[in-house]
Design a protein around this motif. Structure first.
Motif, PDB file in Angstrom:
ATOM      1  N   LEU A   1       0.719  -1.389   0.036  1.00  0.00           N
ATOM      2  CA  LEU A   1       0.204  -0.086  -0.119  1.00  0.00           C
ATOM      3  C   LEU A   1       0.915   1.305  -0.070  1.00  0.00           C
ATOM      4  O   LEU A   1       1.856   1.287   0.787  1.00  0.00           O
ATOM      5  CB  LEU A   1      -1.054   0.021   1.243  1.00  0.00           C
TER       6      LEU A   1
ATOM      7  N   ILE B   1      -1.860  -1.329  -3.778  1.00  0.00           N
ATOM      8  CA  ILE B   1      -2.876  -0.610  -3.370  1.00  0.00           C
ATOM      9  C   ILE B   1      -2.544   0.956  -3.470  1.00  0.00           C
ATOM     10  O   ILE B   1      -1.586   1.390  -2.590  1.00  0.00           O
ATOM     11  CB  ILE B   1      -3.445  -0.817  -2.032  1.00  0.00           C
TER      12      ILE B   1
ATOM     13  N   GLU C   1      -5.154  -1.524  -7.441  1.00  0.00           N
ATOM     14  CA  GLU C   1      -6.097  -1.267  -6.572  1.00  0.00           C
ATOM     15  C   GLU C   1      -6.251   0.116  -5.927  1.00  0.00           C
ATOM     16  O   GLU C   1      -5.815   0.626  -5.046  1.00  0.00           O
ATOM     17  CB  GLU C   1      -6.256  -2.185  -5.663  1.00  0.00           C
TER      18      GLU C   1
ATOM     19  N   LEU D   1     -10.719  -1.369   3.853  1.00  0.00           N
ATOM     20  CA  LEU D   1      -9.573  -2.273   3.351  1.00  0.00           C
ATOM     21  C   LEU D   1      -9.552  -3.485   4.241  1.00  0.00           C
ATOM     22  O   LEU D   1      -9.444  -4.518   3.727  1.00  0.00           O
ATOM     23  CB  LEU D   1      -8.073  -1.491   3.503  1.00  0.00           C
TER      24      LEU D   1
END
Length: 287
Positions: A5, A29, A46, A65
């Motif tokens: 992320l 992400i 994503e 999430l």
């Protein structure tokens, strides 16, 4: 597959970092204010909406999430603002301190359970060489009695460094598998220098950036090294190897004395908990 992320991936360092992680096969992400733009720039990622200037958005992001993911292997706290005119976040905090530090403090704490479940989990917090000039004004964090855009930027970057090292102390004391690592990109050419800076600071950056700054792909290297190299240990700080740590290949660098100050770390942590309402689920094994 590594689940990574990154905050702030629609330009500059974040975009360069995300492209490398996508190319190596990570499930990336992108935590951004504009998911549609992130999807256009980074097909296959994503993209999720996150506004670090609003702690309600941070909580909503973390909750959503957690519904879709059971673990997180890498968190790169990259997004930031620089040299802004005095502006407040949704919760009334000074914008640079709020976005650069408090938003990431809250996000990391709210995702700690997913990171704990990750494979060789790591948190990389992006600071700046300018953290060395920072002073944390606990008596006036919002700049009511005096505000200088770059002084408050430097404060936010010192807060990043203090946070990363204090997080490492607490993770180590709790026996957590998560590594907390710091990195800075040196003087890197991104839209950060011109997007918010005003007046003399903007003029100086406009002059100096083309002459001195390196490109985003080069500036991203210390952050990528901190995020992916298996030899990296918690509590380490990586930056460019060149003179003044302005540019160059990744190397281990020394944070400022204030960044290493454990008492300052405890004080900032307590204030950050109070301002965000986020308490980390960590307990020392020595208790």
């Amino acid at each position: 597959m590594t689940v990574s992320l990154i905050t702030g991936t629609t330009s500059g360092l974040g975009l360069a970092i995300a492209r490398v992680l996508v190319d190596r096969g990570d499930q990336v992400i992108a935590a951004v204010r504009d998911p549609d733009r992130a999807t256009c720039l980074l097909p296959g990622v994503e993209a999720r909406q996150l506004d670090l200037a609003d702690l309600d958005s941070v909580r909503a992001f973390a909750d959503a999430l957690r519904v879709d993911h059971r673990h997180l292997d890498l968190l790169i706290n990259n997004a930031g603002v620089m040299g802004m005119p005095r502006t407040l976040t949704a919760q009334g905090d000074e914008l640079q301190f709020g976005v650069n530090h408090l938003g990431h403090f809250a996000l990391t704490g709210l995702l700690l359970d997913l990171l704990t479940a990750g494979r060789e989990p790591r948190v990389v917090t992006v600071s700046s060489n300018l953290h060395r000039k920072g002073v944390i004004r606990f008596d006036d964090l919002t700049g009511v009695t005096g505000y200088d855009p770059m002084a408050f930027y430097n404060q936010s970057k010192l807060a990043n460094a203090v946070f990363g090292l204090e997080l490492d102390r607490r993770l180590t004391a709790a026996g957590s598998p998560i590594r907390s690592v710091l990195a800075h990109p040196g003087f890197t050419r991104t839209n950060l220098q011109q997007a918010g800076t005003v007046g003399f600071n903007r003029l100086m950056l406009r002059i100096s950036t083309p002459l001195i700054a390196q490109g985003p792909r080069q500036g991203a290297l210390p952050i990528l090294y901190a995020a992916t190299n298996p030899s990296v240990h918690g509590g380490e700080f990586y930056g460019p190897s060149g003179p003044g740590e302005l540019r160059g290949s990744p190397t281990l660098v020394e944070p400022s004395a204030d960044a290493r100050d454990a008492q300052l770390g405890k004080r900032l942590w307590a204030v950050s908990e109070q301002l965000t309402g986020v308490l980390y689920p960590l307990e020392s094994r020595s208790r």
